[in-house]
Design a protein around this motif. Structure first.
Motif: not given
Length: 510
Positions: A121-124, A157
């Protein structure tokens, strides 16, 4: 007499793991009664035992009740959160460690943070970049485990270029790091680069730490299947035989799919026959290989054998047999397998299953039933299903439903040239010339240059691609001259009424 600390640590090590999920909870009271509960080493062993048994809250309780925490205990708790996919909890604990204890972390800390089992995800991705910056600041980028974890993080990612930069900067590499970059390219349509790295891996093989294993070969064979690279698949098969890795199930499954997608059904069948205990992936690969090459009866035969062996089919296996029935026009068989999937095995249909079902109903002339399926199952938002329904409308000449499907398809993918061609063919088959002209005009205004259809052939281990009017291809002039010679011979050997008198024959086709 209570057990001593060494014996307690040994007991905790034995009881850790899923096979003895609550056994460590029975050792915990011994620590309390013996007065060793505050021992940091024993607390670390207990927290690690709880973590490996899946008891995250119990591990955190032990951590919170330990008065003196060293870096090893912090690392155990960070790894516990990370291994259970609790990415934010692991980072919150890491931040608490830096604030309260003044510890910066070591290679184990950052490898645990980067290896969190959480969906990309964008957070990870942001946290991964943050970890990379801290690794560079602390000088841990030369740590092999940390660098490999960084590489794997970028691969998950989808940042292939960043993963490659980390790999190139590594001074030392082991089989894990080589596999990580090979799998990275394989998962992101970089099969050619994966094969090049494999060649470099063989050149750097010192016989100890950089030797390809079954994971390497399985990933490379999957890339060969996606690229239709038959020569490379054959070479990898030879290497697997030389190393004795063909017995691994994942290698054999990848070989079946690679040979199947390259059109070598005999080799795929022979490889499948060597598998002693085929699993659902083995059977699905064989069914899909036959379906991919249009051998519908063979696909059905293998699928029935799988059912007789007591193997429970999954969605991929059903997709293979439904696709085979759809392409061959085996309507009754296809409907039977769809009902078997949804009623007997309780498998929710995917959009690909529904596309096969729509195609089957269209071939049977039941276009209205296919339309009702689109409305009732709420699959109007998938372009594959709508495209299959439009093709059915074209076959049966149902212009009204074809218009409905065309509007849905253009609203979903307005910039896809293939959709406009599909709609144009449907209107042309129904004789709706005014609608056809509108679609052609809209296609010229909305779409960019159409991607031409192509064909390819593998020569000497290299895949050569051909498109219409390709003057940039090497030796294109020689090929055009050879085609002119062949056409001349064909004209001489043909009857006068079958001669091709079109002077633009060559230029239109080549």
């Amino acid at each position: 007499m209570w057990p001593r600390g060494f014996l307690l640590r040994l007991l905790l090590r034995v009881t850790a793991g899923a096979t003895a999920r609550h056994a460590c909870a029975r050792v915990h009271p011994l620590l309390v009664k013996s007065g060793h509960a505050s021992d940091t080493r024993l607390a670390t062993a207990l927290a690690d035992a709880y973590a490996k048994s899946g008891l995250v809250t119990h591990a955190r309780r032990v951590f919170d009740e330990t008065p003196h925490r060293d870096l090893v205990l912090w690392n155990v708790m960070v790894s516990c959160y990370s291994s259970h996919g609790l990415l934010l909890d692991s980072w919150a604990l890491f931040a608490s460690m830096r604030r309260s204890s003044g510890l910066s972390g070591d290679g184990f800390t950052f490898s645990a943070l980067l290896s969190a089992r959480a969906p990309p995800s964008s957070c990870s991705q942001y946290l991964g970049l943050l970890a990379h910056g801290l690794v560079l600041r602390l000088g841990l980028q030369l740590d092999l485990v940390v660098a490999t974890a960084l590489l794997d993080m970028y691969a998950k990612c989808g940042l292939v270029a960043d993963a490659r930069r980390v790999f190139d900067a590594m001074l030392l590499r082991n089989s894990v790091s080589w596999n990580a970059i090979i799998v990275c390219y394989g998962h992101h349509d970089g099969g050619k680069e994966a094969l090049q790295i494999f060649a470099s891996m063989l050149r750097n093989d010192d016989g100890r730490c950089c030797r390809p294993d079954e994971l390497t070969l399985a990933s490379l064979l999957s890339s060969c299947a996606n690229m239709a690279a038959a020569y490379e698949a054959t070479q990898l098969h030879a290497y697997a035989l030389k190393r004795g890795l063909q017995g691994f199930l994942q290698v054999a499954n990848a070989l079946v799919m690679a040979y199947g997608k390259n059109g070598f059904l005999q080799q795929a069948t022979q490889t499948f026959a060597t598998i002693h205990n085929p699993d659902i992936v083995s059977w699905s690969s064989m069914v899909s290989s036959f379906a991919y090459l249009g051998c519908a009866k063979n696909a059905i035969h293998v699928f029935e054998r799988m059912l007789q062996q007591g193997v429970r089919p999954d969605g991929i296996a059903f997709l293979g047999v439904l696709s085979a029935c759809s392409h061959a026009g085996l309507i009754q068989h296809g409907l039977k397998y769809f009902l078997l999937m949804t009623t007997d095995y309780q498998i929710d249909p995917w959009p690909q299953h529904l596309a096969c079902l729509v195609d089957l109903l269209g071939r049977a002339g039941r276009v209205q039933d296919a339309y009702n399926i689109l409305l009732n199952i709420s699959c109007q938002t998938n372009s594959d299903v709508i495209g299959a329904f439009l093709a059915a409308c074209k076959t049966r000449g149902n212009i009204e439903l074809a218009k409905w499907a065309a509007d849905r398809l253009l609203s979903l993918e307005p910039n896809e040239p293939a959709n406009y061609l599909l709609i144009s063919n449907a209107y042309a088959a129904a004789g709706a010339w005014s609608e056809l002209a509108k679609v052609r005009s809209l296609m010229r205004n909305v779409c960019s240059n159409k991607v031409p259809g192509c064909s390819w052939i593998e020569i000497g281990g290299k895949v050569q691609t051909f498109v219409s009017n390709d003057i940039l291809l090497q030796q294109s002039t020689n090929m055009r001259q050879m085609m002119e010679i062949l056409v001349t011979f064909m004209e001489k050997e043909s009857n006068d009424d079958t001669l091709c008198k079109d002077s633009d024959f060559i230029s239109e086709r080549f």
